[in-house]
Design a protein around this motif. Sequence first.
Motif, short mmCIF file in Angstrom:
data_model
loop_
_atom_site.label_atom_id
_atom_site.label_comp_id
_atom_site.label_asym_id
_atom_site.label_seq_id
_atom_site.Cartn_x
_atom_site.Cartn_y
_atom_site.Cartn_z
N PHE B 58 0.81 -1.22 0.00
CA PHE B 58 0.00 0.00 0.00
C PHE B 58 0.85 1.27 0.00
N GLU B 59 1.98 1.22 0.70
CA GLU B 59 2.79 2.43 0.77
C GLU B 59 3.38 2.76 -0.59
N LYS B 60 3.75 1.73 -1.32
CA LYS B 60 4.27 1.94 -2.67
C LYS B 60 3.17 2.44 -3.59
N ILE B 61 2.01 1.80 -3.51
CA ILE B 61 0.90 2.20 -4.38
C ILE B 61 0.52 3.66 -4.09
N ALA B 62 0.53 4.01 -2.79
CA ALA B 62 0.08 5.35 -2.40
C ALA B 62 0.98 6.43 -2.98
N GLU B 63 2.21 6.09 -3.32
CA GLU B 63 3.10 7.11 -3.89
C GLU B 63 2.69 7.49 -5.31
N ARG B 64 1.80 6.71 -5.90
CA ARG B 64 1.35 7.02 -7.26
C ARG B 64 -0.15 7.30 -7.32
N PRO B 66 -3.47 9.92 -6.24
CA PRO B 66 -3.92 11.17 -5.62
C PRO B 66 -4.61 10.88 -4.29
N LEU B 67 -4.75 11.91 -3.47
CA LEU B 67 -5.21 11.70 -2.10
C LEU B 67 -6.52 10.92 -2.02
N TYR B 68 -7.48 11.29 -2.86
CA TYR B 68 -8.79 10.66 -2.70
C TYR B 68 -8.78 9.18 -3.09
N GLN B 69 -7.77 8.77 -3.84
CA GLN B 69 -7.69 7.35 -4.20
C GLN B 69 -6.97 6.51 -3.15
N ARG B 159 -20.32 -1.60 3.14
CA ARG B 159 -20.45 -2.12 4.48
C ARG B 159 -19.12 -2.40 5.16
N LEU B 160 -18.28 -3.20 4.52
CA LEU B 160 -17.05 -3.60 5.22
C LEU B 160 -15.90 -2.66 4.88
N THR B 161 -15.55 -2.60 3.61
CA THR B 161 -14.53 -1.64 3.21
C THR B 161 -15.28 -0.40 2.74
N THR B 162 -15.40 0.54 3.67
CA THR B 162 -16.44 1.55 3.52
C THR B 162 -16.09 2.68 2.58
N ASN B 163 -14.82 3.10 2.54
CA ASN B 163 -14.45 4.27 1.74
C ASN B 163 -15.38 5.44 2.07
N ILE B 164 -15.57 5.68 3.33
CA ILE B 164 -16.61 6.62 3.79
C ILE B 164 -16.02 8.02 3.87
N GLY B 165 -16.82 8.99 3.47
CA GLY B 165 -16.39 10.37 3.62
C GLY B 165 -15.47 10.84 2.51
N ARG B 166 -15.20 12.12 2.57
CA ARG B 166 -14.32 12.77 1.60
C ARG B 166 -13.38 13.68 2.37
N ILE B 167 -12.41 14.23 1.69
CA ILE B 167 -11.61 15.28 2.33
C ILE B 167 -12.54 16.47 2.52
N GLY B 168 -12.74 16.88 3.75
CA GLY B 168 -13.63 18.01 4.03
C GLY B 168 -14.98 17.60 4.57
N GLY B 169 -15.35 16.36 4.51
CA GLY B 169 -16.65 15.99 5.07
C GLY B 169 -17.15 14.66 4.57
N ILE B 356 4.48 12.72 3.57
CA ILE B 356 5.41 13.74 3.09
C ILE B 356 4.94 14.14 1.70
N SER B 357 4.74 15.44 1.53
CA SER B 357 4.31 15.93 0.23
C SER B 357 5.41 16.82 -0.33
N ASP B 358 5.75 16.62 -1.60
CA ASP B 358 6.74 17.49 -2.21
C ASP B 358 6.06 18.49 -3.14
N GLY B 359 4.78 18.70 -2.91
CA GLY B 359 4.06 19.69 -3.68
C GLY B 359 3.39 19.13 -4.92
N GLY B 360 3.50 17.85 -5.14
CA GLY B 360 2.90 17.28 -6.34
C GLY B 360 1.46 16.88 -6.10
N ARG B 361 1.06 15.92 -6.88
CA ARG B 361 -0.32 15.49 -6.86
C ARG B 361 -0.49 14.27 -5.96
N THR B 362 0.58 13.54 -5.82
CA THR B 362 0.54 12.33 -5.00
C THR B 362 1.52 12.50 -3.84
N PRO B 363 1.35 11.72 -2.77
CA PRO B 363 2.31 11.83 -1.67
C PRO B 363 3.71 11.43 -2.14
#
Lengths: 196, 407
Positions: B58-64, B66-69, B159-169, B356-363
């Motif tokens: 997951f940590e590797k995937i997360a580097e590519r 965007p936040l909401y994904q 239900r189980l893997t909820t993906n609930i909410g968004r950034i901001g609410g 850690i964000s370097d100002g891009g689109r992904t962490p």
Amino acid sequence: MALTNEHIINKLQEKFGEEVSGFSDHYDMLTFVAPKELNLKVLNFLFDDDELRFRFLTDLCAVHFPDQKEKELAVVYHLHNLEDNVRIRFKIFTNINMPTVYTATGLFSSANWMERETYDFYGINFVGHPNLKRILNVEEMDYFPMLKQYPLEDQTRIDKDDEMFGRGGMIGFGTDKTTHRTVIESEKNNIGEDIV
Amino acid sequence: MSEQHIKLPEGSIEKTTTTLNLGPTHPATHGVMQNILELDGERIVSTEQTIGYIHRAFEKIAERRPLYQITPLTDRLNYCSSPINNMGWHLTCEKLLNVNTPKRVDYLRVIIMELARISDHLICNSIVGVDSGAYTGFLYVMQYRELIYEIYEEVCGSRLTTNIGRIGGFERNFNDIAFQKLQKFLDEYPRVLREFENLFTRNRIFMDRTMGVGAISADRAMNYGFTGPNLRAAGVDYDVRVHSPYSSYEDFEFDVPVGTTGDCYDRFLVRNQEMWQSLRIIEQAFKKVQEFKGTEAEIYHADVPEYYLPEKEDVYTKMEALIWHFKIIMGEIDMPRGEVYKSVEGGNGEVGFYLISDGGRTPYRLHFRRPCFIYYQAFEELTKGSMLSDAIIVMSSLNLIAGEMDG
């Protein structure tokens, strides 16, 4: 008396002088850097000092910065003083060709697996670790996958014969005449997201 | 018996202990993990744990991504209480992006997070029961986990893997059915929980099986990086909700239950007590939510169009929402540079996100602090010298979730 960041900085500078540097408290957490040879001394000082009492290792991980020469890898410790409820972040940098760092397992039992994980993904060699071997990846792996030179697999690739999981399966499904080559050839003209 | 009946080959050393592989797919491990136990009779001499069977990078995937994904990735850490992980992730992003959420959003989040905590503890505690031979409790409380899942379903659709909410609410406001179901839960659940406690708390067999088993001192627990109910059972009153309140937890009144011995029985009691406290928090939050009137009662997200993914209906009907949707999805919104550590009190302890964000689109780098991964290494110390059957109970009362260990 609550423990303030100024007090921590003073204490550290009193003890280590110019060796500790790069103080900042961006996003509410005091961060500083020390040379990697001093990592245990700093951790010990933070642990033992009667006022600092950073005795809880919250997190330990590494970061890869390929562009920083001689300082490609960072090891980041997140420490927590539970009595005064203060958190700090402590970083050391190491050369990727000689990634040796002293282990913190003598101080924190929790560092054991966290260091193994860090070794597993970044290849940092924790000197003195009792059992430094891979933890999440397979033992046979011969590279350290979280380093930036290893890209994620391109999810749109279709040259892989992987019908069971639906990748490339639809194109060649039911016929043996379909080749993937044409698609890949045309892909070569695309450089990243820019359309040539 | 002086004479040896089996003749060993010349030069071989007689082994006096038995090696037992518990796992990777043993029903008692409740997840994919391997325990190699060295047994002397039924006593455990040493253990060795192998994890990583469901490592998903997951940590590797997360580097590519965007936040909401990344939100769906956090679902799969501790999948017994995925909403807490989701909220923790949103709070991390909000801290990086300097987004302040309205009070109503905070309270709604608190409701969801506490429901998730109840469902997490409910599973853990009833599984401790199953592993000590009491199946009834597990089946009995399952329908209330079902009710909690139905509430999630009303709010986010899954239900189980909820993906609930968004950034901001939240992605949508809570509907009436969600509130009705919540009310139903608040009305019915206390009676069930009390009955569940009656089944176990003073049950002679249960007490014999759990008391003094897998005990750990407060000092060792802290040294091992324990957090959450497992640390509190050892007597340390560390709770992220109190120490560094997030999502307006400072507005609520609740107690932090602590144990004394850190054994399986105390862990069970602490989790049970936490469910009562969670109920208290939900009741207060529910009341506070109902106090919002008029337009205030319609607020379910912060006013940050550049980060908040707009509602699908608006995307189809409103120009502005369409523009923001496009910008967010196509990655035209960059994050500020910086590094953030944010943690929330998860079902098993402090779930932390180091971004850690370097100002891009992904962490640039995202590290998950997964409490399970950290405290599972104490397993050897907890079980050494105890019986094989105790190892099973220790495993379930620590609430080991393979998804959270493997990251």
